[in-house]
Design a protein around this motif. Sequence first.
Motif: not given
Length: 389
Positions: A307-317
Amino acid sequence: MNIKSLLLLAAVASAGTSVYAQKNNVNKAKTSIAKFEELKGAGTPQLALPNLKTAQEAIDLAVVHEKTKDNAEAWTIYSLVYANLANLDKSADEAKKAEDAIVKAKELDKDGANKDNIRVSEQVLGQFNFNLGAEEYQGQKYKEAYDSFEKALTYLPGDTTLIYYGGISALQSNDYAKAIAKYKELIPSKEFSSHKQIVVDLPKLYLSAKDTASALDYAAKAVEMYPDDNAAAVQNIEFNLIAGREKEILAGITAQLAKDPNNKSLNYYLGIAHSANKNDAAAIEAYKKALAVDPDYFEANTNIAITMMNGVREKLNVLNNDRSLSQAKYNEGVAKIKEEIKPALVYLTKAVQLQPKNIDALTNLKNYYVFMQDEAKTTEITAQINALN
């Protein structure tokens, strides 16, 4: 199962005096079977056996005699004798004789004078088939056991113990359709000792039969019938999560947690529901509560990290797709994301410690190091994964 003796032979009058001489064997058998029942009921079956044998000898002669071969009482006694012999000898042949005699007695008993004793014969045959089914079940002959319990039900209709045993026999042979039918038959019998277990287990049977809609329906009914039962409530939550009904069950999880706030599984389920509803902060909080109860909860460690890792994925995108950013600004954005993702490492590492041969756990940890651009750690974890493949 409670088999009640209704033997009323002494109350059955002789049918006229013109055939009295020919009915001596009928009367002898009647007297002997009555003594047999009396001694058997007193707990002395060995002392009772000679009376049963005497009754057998007499009634065998009676049912072939020209004057009594079509006598309803004679065939009724014959059915009683052979039903009891079948029970004592565990004999299918003697049981078949009793079955055929019951059919014959019912055909001849036009005025119903023998109906009570015919019913006793049926009860004894029901006991015979019950005992046979129990023996077959113990021998892991589950299909045969089901058939025997089903046959017993023809003589003891509605017997809840027989219905239940038939259900569990069908379940053991993976015949979910028959098991479900038996369990559903018991739902109205709220007085049955295993009623709650049946109601809670029925949804599992539907799920095993790949009928998710019925599983969800009966899981909800189990909660309605037993609103204070934790197993029913948790099962209803689990089935809704399996079915992807996170929004629908969120309120149910919250309500159950109000009763049991330190239940690690419920907090974990709450995390799953919040994650599915895109509420990462609430999901992380729920997973933390589960881990506060049990730090070694593998699934909670895994899910909180993901959940933590997925939470920053959009920011990276967003960073990757923003062509207006300078390299410096891009690097600055990536650095911030790396800081945000660092708390996940504790949980990823813990998951691998708990299950060091779990490839999914190792892959999650590897993905973290790939993102963090830690080549040494990436190589190390990759080697561990390769060694397991």
